[in-house]
Design a protein around this motif. Structure first.
Motif, PDB file in Angstrom:
ATOM      1  N   GLU A 198       0.936  -1.200   0.022  1.00 42.44           N
ATOM      2  CA  GLU A 198       0.080  -0.143  -0.082  1.00 42.44           C
ATOM      3  C   GLU A 198       0.845   1.336   0.081  1.00 42.44           C
ATOM      4  O   GLU A 198       0.538   2.366  -0.839  1.00 42.44           O
ATOM      5  N   ALA A 199       1.910   1.280   0.933  1.00 40.59           N
ATOM      6  CA  ALA A 199       2.646   2.354   1.094  1.00 40.59           C
ATOM      7  C   ALA A 199       3.413   2.686  -0.296  1.00 40.59           C
ATOM      8  O   ALA A 199       3.407   3.826  -0.787  1.00 40.59           O
ATOM      9  N   LEU A 200       3.930   1.690  -1.033  1.00 43.98           N
ATOM     10  CA  LEU A 200       4.526   1.689  -2.343  1.00 43.98           C
ATOM     11  C   LEU A 200       3.733   2.309  -3.295  1.00 43.98           C
ATOM     12  O   LEU A 200       4.096   3.139  -4.102  1.00 43.98           O
ATOM     13  N   ASP A 202       0.890   4.065  -2.812  1.00 44.61           N
ATOM     14  CA  ASP A 202       0.492   5.465  -2.475  1.00 44.61           C
ATOM     15  C   ASP A 202       1.469   6.292  -3.087  1.00 44.61           C
ATOM     16  O   ASP A 202       1.339   7.360  -3.450  1.00 44.61           O
ATOM     17  N   GLY A 203       2.512   5.870  -2.781  1.00 46.11           N
ATOM     18  CA  GLY A 203       3.983   6.675  -3.078  1.00 46.11           C
ATOM     19  C   GLY A 203       4.043   6.802  -4.576  1.00 46.11           C
ATOM     20  O   GLY A 203       4.390   8.131  -5.070  1.00 46.11           O
ATOM     21  N   LEU A 206       1.441   9.139  -5.863  1.00 50.10           N
ATOM     22  CA  LEU A 206       1.787  10.724  -5.556  1.00 50.10           C
ATOM     23  C   LEU A 206       2.942  11.071  -6.745  1.00 50.10           C
ATOM     24  O   LEU A 206       2.688  12.251  -7.183  1.00 50.10           O
TER      25      LEU A 206
ATOM     26  N   LEU B 200       8.154   4.258  -1.000  1.00 50.94           N
ATOM     27  CA  LEU B 200       7.620   3.826   0.348  1.00 50.94           C
ATOM     28  C   LEU B 200       7.644   4.614   1.436  1.00 50.94           C
ATOM     29  O   LEU B 200       6.707   4.557   2.211  1.00 50.94           O
ATOM     30  N   ASP B 202       7.190   7.938   1.287  1.00 48.87           N
ATOM     31  CA  ASP B 202       5.967   8.747   1.191  1.00 48.87           C
ATOM     32  C   ASP B 202       4.683   8.165   1.524  1.00 48.87           C
ATOM     33  O   ASP B 202       3.749   8.539   2.325  1.00 48.87           O
ATOM     34  N   GLY B 203       4.607   6.687   1.276  1.00 51.04           N
ATOM     35  CA  GLY B 203       3.481   5.991   1.439  1.00 51.04           C
ATOM     36  C   GLY B 203       3.366   5.801   3.041  1.00 51.04           C
ATOM     37  O   GLY B 203       2.307   6.020   3.766  1.00 51.04           O
ATOM     38  N   LEU B 204       4.472   5.602   3.650  1.00 49.25           N
ATOM     39  CA  LEU B 204       4.495   5.416   5.189  1.00 49.25           C
ATOM     40  C   LEU B 204       4.037   6.725   5.793  1.00 49.25           C
ATOM     41  O   LEU B 204       3.329   6.556   6.891  1.00 49.25           O
ATOM     42  N   LEU B 206       2.245   8.833   4.626  1.00 49.88           N
ATOM     43  CA  LEU B 206       0.796   9.084   4.847  1.00 49.88           C
ATOM     44  C   LEU B 206       0.011   8.112   5.537  1.00 49.88           C
ATOM     45  O   LEU B 206      -1.026   8.838   6.288  1.00 49.88           O
ATOM     46  N   GLN B 207       0.193   6.946   5.965  1.00 53.18           N
ATOM     47  CA  GLN B 207      -0.167   6.277   7.068  1.00 53.18           C
ATOM     48  C   GLN B 207      -0.100   6.921   8.293  1.00 53.18           C
ATOM     49  O   GLN B 207      -0.804   6.549   9.333  1.00 53.18           O
TER      50      GLN B 207
END
Lengths: 224, 224
Positions: A198-200, A202-203, A206, B200, B202-204, B206-207
């Motif tokens: 998910e983080a990957l 999401d990033g 972006l 990774l 950026d996604g973290l 966000l979380q």
DNA sequence: ACCTGAACACCGTTCAAGT
DNA sequence: ACCTGAACACCGTTCAAGT
């Protein structure tokens, strides 16, 4: 005995037997002699069908790659790139988890393995079609592979030993419960994979926004 | 000869020589007999210092882990968790890239290797201190390891063959330039690593925002 | 305690010989 | 073409014997 009228071996039969052996007893259990014995022939017979042992293991690994779902990258599939990448990653990991002992071979890279190459090709093509610049599409294929094979290979939880005395709190103040990880290994790895994926994504979403403002509707990822 | 008055071997000398051999010729070059010859002793001598060959390779791998910078996780270091994670990942990857042949051993997980465990401990501790719930801190340690070891192990670019004829455009419509990857392998892998790491983190981040609203200033990541 | 040679049960691969 | 046994040059590890 010498040459039988009907061949005793075929590439398919060798790969099947080797796969079963790898799954059941690990990579180290595959010796040419052992594999041949399992097939009811003598060791050197294998060399009539494969150039060497590595080629056999490559074929075993490629059979795993062949089971990875790629339908989400079809031109007429209507999943956006983010969803496609997600679904592919999940399918990829599932294929690897089903045959964890083959992962070290797969992790070497696609090399000349046809199914491995097909995977790389499909991801790249779909990302370019979704609007990613080719250089970024290449990177996405690579970084997803890093994460997925890394997660299948270095099962984080399995890496710890199931032994309370192995982790002295004086040396590792935060690893008090580390030995418990061996227990819930499946869940921890599953959770880490999902969180990381998910983080990957999401990033990347972006980045996609900044790289490409004029994205089409079809290409635009929708965040859940 | 038998027992000399001053020991010919020590664990340190064995590990040093084994490391050099792994770096120069790969994991397969390390046989107990070859290693012993390199050290000027007979094969079985090694068993006075290590229980078996795997323990020697574990020690070689742990020496690599020991070179990973962990200062960013110190309690009195003032980097926020995002920057710390980033700097650590870069340092980790640099350590692995310097000794790529040891990565398959490292990727098996920390097991009982002290330096590997120290790394896991430091990340976990720092993430908890930064405000991540323990379960998430565990996942972060795992997923970062997936990505980093995956990137060091399965060098994406090196995985392709430097041979224009290997990739038939009919089979792989998008891999026309794949054989060129072998050339620029360093750059492709470096770029994919950086892109993936940023995504990774950026996604973290966000979380982190959704998981924890009351983050302190020190813990709050600043996006570049 | 720390090294040795001999020995055991294996390896991957080549090759001439058989049909 | 496809299998065989013999052979080569290796393996990891154990163990009694030496000092």
């Amino acid at each position: 005995m010498a040459r039988p009228r009907k061949p005793l071996l075929s590439r398919e039969r060798i790969v099947e037997t080797a796969s079963a052996l790898v799954d059941a007893e690990g990579l180290d259990a595959v010796s040419t002699r052992r594999l041949a014995a399992e097939l009811g022939v003598s060791g050197p017979s294998l060399y009539n069908h494969f150039r060497n042992k590595d080629e056999i293991l490559d074929a075993v690994a490629d059979a795993v790659s062949a089971r990875v779902d790629l339908s989400m990258f079809d031109e007429d599939d209507d999943r956006d790139w983010r969803t496609a990448l997600h679904d592919w990653a999940v399918s990829y990991r599932a294929a690897l988890s089903a045959h964890p002992n083959t992962v070290p071979v797969l992790a070497r890279g696609p090399g000349r393995r046809p199914a491995g190459l097909k995977v790389a090709d499909a991801v790249f093509g779909a990302m370019v079609r979704a609007g990613w610049p080719p250089a970024q599409a290449t990177r996405i294929g690579a970084l997803m592979r890093y994460f997925i094979t890394g997660s299948a290979l270095g099962s984080f939880a399995r890496g710890f030993v199931d032994d309370a005395t192995a982790y002295d709190p004086a040396d590792y103040p935060h690893l008090g419960q580390a030995h418990l990880l061996a227990d819930r290994q499946e869940q921890v790895d599953q959770g880490a994979f999902e969180t990381g994926l998910e983080a990957l994504l999401d990033g990347l979403a972006l980045q996609y926004g900044t790289v490409r403002h004029g994205a089409t509707l079809r290409s635009t990822p929708k965040r859940p």
